[in-house]
Design an enzyme around this catalytic site. Structure first.
Site, PDB file in Angstrom:
ATOM      1  N   GLY A  12       3.150 -21.503 -13.542  1.00 40.79           N
ATOM      2  CA  GLY A  12       3.256 -22.751 -12.782  1.00 40.79           C
ATOM      3  C   GLY A  12       4.650 -22.916 -12.207  1.00 40.79           C
ATOM      4  O   GLY A  12       5.286 -21.940 -11.786  1.00 40.79           O
ATOM      5  N   ARG A  83       4.035 -33.358 -18.055  1.00 43.08           N
ATOM      6  CA  ARG A  83       3.860 -34.817 -18.055  1.00 43.08           C
ATOM      7  C   ARG A  83       3.601 -35.361 -16.661  1.00 43.08           C
ATOM      8  O   ARG A  83       4.009 -34.779 -15.671  1.00 43.08           O
ATOM      9  CB  ARG A  83       5.144 -35.478 -18.550  1.00 43.08           C
ATOM     10  CG  ARG A  83       5.317 -35.399 -19.995  1.00 43.08           C
ATOM     11  CD  ARG A  83       6.404 -36.350 -20.431  1.00 43.08           C
ATOM     12  NE  ARG A  83       7.745 -35.869 -20.193  1.00 43.08           N
ATOM     13  CZ  ARG A  83       8.828 -36.622 -20.367  1.00 43.08           C
ATOM     14  NH1 ARG A  83       8.718 -37.878 -20.732  1.00 43.08           N
ATOM     15  NH2 ARG A  83      10.032 -36.105 -20.166  1.00 43.08           N
ATOM     16  N   ARG A  89       6.112 -36.922 -23.827  1.00 45.72           N
ATOM     17  CA  ARG A  89       5.866 -35.511 -24.137  1.00 45.72           C
ATOM     18  C   ARG A  89       4.796 -35.392 -25.219  1.00 45.72           C
ATOM     19  O   ARG A  89       3.998 -34.464 -25.225  1.00 45.72           O
ATOM     20  CB  ARG A  89       7.155 -34.847 -24.614  1.00 45.72           C
ATOM     21  CG  ARG A  89       8.234 -34.754 -23.551  1.00 45.72           C
ATOM     22  CD  ARG A  89       9.503 -34.135 -24.099  1.00 45.72           C
ATOM     23  NE  ARG A  89      10.542 -34.057 -23.088  1.00 45.72           N
ATOM     24  CZ  ARG A  89      11.471 -34.980 -22.877  1.00 45.72           C
ATOM     25  NH1 ARG A  89      11.498 -36.077 -23.598  1.00 45.72           N
ATOM     26  NH2 ARG A  89      12.391 -34.797 -21.942  1.00 45.72           N
ATOM     27  N   ILE A 119       8.643 -23.092 -24.071  1.00 42.75           N
ATOM     28  CA  ILE A 119       9.138 -24.244 -23.293  1.00 42.75           C
ATOM     29  C   ILE A 119       8.097 -25.367 -23.279  1.00 42.75           C
ATOM     30  O   ILE A 119       8.408 -26.522 -23.014  1.00 42.75           O
ATOM     31  CB  ILE A 119       9.481 -23.827 -21.837  1.00 42.75           C
ATOM     32  CG1 ILE A 119      10.450 -22.630 -21.809  1.00 42.75           C
ATOM     33  CG2 ILE A 119      10.085 -24.993 -21.070  1.00 42.75           C
ATOM     34  CD1 ILE A 119      10.901 -22.219 -20.405  1.00 42.75           C
ATOM     35  N   THR A 120       6.861 -25.033 -23.578  1.00 40.56           N
ATOM     36  CA  THR A 120       5.767 -26.009 -23.513  1.00 40.56           C
ATOM     37  C   THR A 120       6.052 -27.220 -24.415  1.00 40.56           C
ATOM     38  O   THR A 120       6.499 -27.068 -25.548  1.00 40.56           O
ATOM     39  CB  THR A 120       4.446 -25.329 -23.937  1.00 40.56           C
ATOM     40  OG1 THR A 120       4.214 -24.219 -23.074  1.00 40.56           O
ATOM     41  CG2 THR A 120       3.266 -26.283 -23.869  1.00 40.56           C
ATOM     42  N   ASN A 121       5.757 -28.396 -23.902  1.00 36.36           N
ATOM     43  CA  ASN A 121       5.972 -29.654 -24.632  1.00 36.36           C
ATOM     44  C   ASN A 121       4.736 -30.112 -25.403  1.00 36.36           C
ATOM     45  O   ASN A 121       3.627 -29.721 -25.019  1.00 36.36           O
ATOM     46  CB  ASN A 121       6.349 -30.758 -23.630  1.00 36.36           C
ATOM     47  CG  ASN A 121       7.838 -30.843 -23.415  1.00 36.36           C
ATOM     48  OD1 ASN A 121       8.626 -30.699 -24.341  1.00 36.36           O
ATOM     49  ND2 ASN A 121       8.226 -31.094 -22.168  1.00 36.36           N
ATOM     50  N   ARG A 152      22.171 -31.251 -18.838  1.00 37.93           N
ATOM     51  CA  ARG A 152      22.044 -32.586 -18.224  1.00 37.93           C
ATOM     52  C   ARG A 152      23.253 -33.449 -18.597  1.00 37.93           C
ATOM     53  O   ARG A 152      23.847 -34.111 -17.741  1.00 37.93           O
ATOM     54  CB  ARG A 152      20.738 -33.250 -18.704  1.00 37.93           C
ATOM     55  CG  ARG A 152      19.527 -32.643 -18.028  1.00 37.93           C
ATOM     56  CD  ARG A 152      18.217 -33.229 -18.524  1.00 37.93           C
ATOM     57  NE  ARG A 152      17.127 -32.728 -17.691  1.00 37.93           N
ATOM     58  CZ  ARG A 152      15.866 -32.636 -18.087  1.00 37.93           C
ATOM     59  NH1 ARG A 152      15.510 -33.030 -19.290  1.00 37.93           N
ATOM     60  NH2 ARG A 152      14.948 -32.170 -17.261  1.00 37.93           N
ATOM     61  N   HIS A 176      13.546 -32.452 -28.972  1.00 42.85           N
ATOM     62  CA  HIS A 176      13.564 -32.666 -27.526  1.00 42.85           C
ATOM     63  C   HIS A 176      12.665 -33.863 -27.227  1.00 42.85           C
ATOM     64  O   HIS A 176      11.516 -33.718 -26.870  1.00 42.85           O
ATOM     65  CB  HIS A 176      13.038 -31.405 -26.830  1.00 42.85           C
ATOM     66  CG  HIS A 176      13.030 -31.518 -25.336  1.00 42.85           C
ATOM     67  ND1 HIS A 176      14.160 -31.722 -24.592  1.00 42.85           N
ATOM     68  CD2 HIS A 176      12.019 -31.429 -24.440  1.00 42.85           C
ATOM     69  CE1 HIS A 176      13.842 -31.754 -23.314  1.00 42.85           C
ATOM     70  NE2 HIS A 176      12.553 -31.588 -23.195  1.00 42.85           N
TER      71      HIS A 176
END
Ligand code: A3D
Length: 320
Positions: A12, A83, A89, A119-121, A152, A176
């Site tokens: 994706g 999301r 999440r 990395i998937t939430n 960030r 996270h």
């Protein structure tokens, strides 16, 4: 020396960006995997055609069959759903847990020697489940979140003080989620802790608090703007930094969701802490001392992650 192989499960927004970055940095050949037939193949062809312009020789291929990830050195997992505005999440837990079961089985069968970055939430719970479903050693399965959350924080600090991002380091601990713990004391501008920056009068305490809160809400801010998905450029860059440290045995000290087995007083849980990433995977968990306020915030964050892990066990009893 044979070219390294990087398998990306999920083609994706983040998966496509990961493939592009891995190829541009010549980290190795890239296999993009997705269940939506045509998407990984189409993105792979498009990316391959950027090779002659950029001058990279990496082979980028797309597939919907797990056998094509065979022998991968690194597997980065973004499979699942992201999301939408108004979702947390944690709302993704049930659907993405099922995805982790399939992905874990695919990795166990075809890439059991790989270094796996999830990395998937919701990240901390999904990386925990992925390690269990795959059966890979815990030091070879980590979650990407801390590099992004720290980036960030770094960006907001540099922007506020009008200094180069290169001179800002930032440190974010914990899960996270809304309870993540950006640590001002361990975040610096050219080595000067942010707590001292406040004492020097370069930034007010209130402004620092606002920046810390904006860091915690960093993902939601982007979801709110995009409306159809979540952040993908910075998450991809962050995971590539982790993959590169493993592939090149750089031994970078990076915050990541790592399996804790007594460290920080936490057991059998993945949570964001500083780790050394080298050829051995998560080679060392760096235990820093926390003051009582930091410890309290960290414990709250761990509690939130543990709640999600319990929810995973209820949905998939074989994880219990
Ligand atoms: P998206 O663009 O929807 O890509 C996900 C891909 O996964 C899609 O192409 C799906 O077809 C694919 N997919 C779904 N189910 C499967 C399956 N069973 N096997 C293989 N592929 C499947 O999302 P995205 O790339 O924007 O985000 C991916 C994930 O990363 C989401 O869960 C996000 O919430 C998460 N994310 C995490 C962070 C962190 O910092 C941890 C940041 C941003 C996004």
């Amino acid at each position: 020396m044979a070219r390294k192989k990087i398998a990306l499960i999920g083609a994706g927004q983040i998966g496509g960006t990961l493939a592009h970055l891995a190829a541009l940095k010549d980290l190795g050949d890239v296999v993009l995997f997705d269940i939506v037939d045509g998407v990984p193949q189409g993105k792979a062809l498009d990316l391959s055609q950027s090779g002659p312009v950029e001058g990279f020789d990496a082979r980028v291929t797309g597939t919907s069959e797990y056998k094509d990830i065979e022998g991968a050195d690194v597997v980065i997992v973004t499979a699942g759903v992201p999301r939408k505005p108004g979702m947390s999440r944690d709302d993704l837990l049930e659907i993405n847990l099922k995805v982790m079961e399939q992905v874990g089985a695919g990795i166990a069968k075809y890439a059991p020697e790989a270094f796996v970055i999830c990395i998937t939430n919701p990240l901390d719970a999904m990386v925990w489940a992925l390690q269990k479903f795959s059966g890979l050693p815990a030091n070879k399965v980590v979650g990407m979140a801390g590099v992004l959350d720290s980036a960030r924080f770094q960006h907001f600090i540099a922007d506020e003080l009008k200094v180069s991002v290169e001179d800002v380091t930032a440190f974010v601990l914990g899960g996270h989620g809304d309870t993540m713990v950006p640590l001002a004391r361990y975040s610096t501008v050219a080595g000067i802790p942010l707590t001292d920056i406040v004492k020097m009068g370069w930034m007010s305490k209130e402004r620092l608090e606002q920046i810390i809160q904006r860091t915690r809400d960093g993902g939601a801010e982007i979801v709110g703007l995009l409306k159809t998905g979540s952040a993908f450029y910075a998450p991809a860059t962050s995971a590539i930094a982790m993959a590169e440290s493993y592939l090149k045995d750089k031994k970078r000290v990076l915050p990541a969701a790592a399996f804790l087995n007594g460290e920080y007083g936490v057991s059998n849980t993945y949570v964001g802490v500083p780790i050394v990433i080298g050829a051995g995977g998560a080679e060392k968990i760096v235990e820093i001392t926390l003051n009582s306020a930091e410890q309290k915030a960290f414990d709250k964050s761990v509690g939130a992650v543990e709640g999600l892990v319990e929810a995973c066990k209820k949905i998939a009893p074989k994880l219990a």
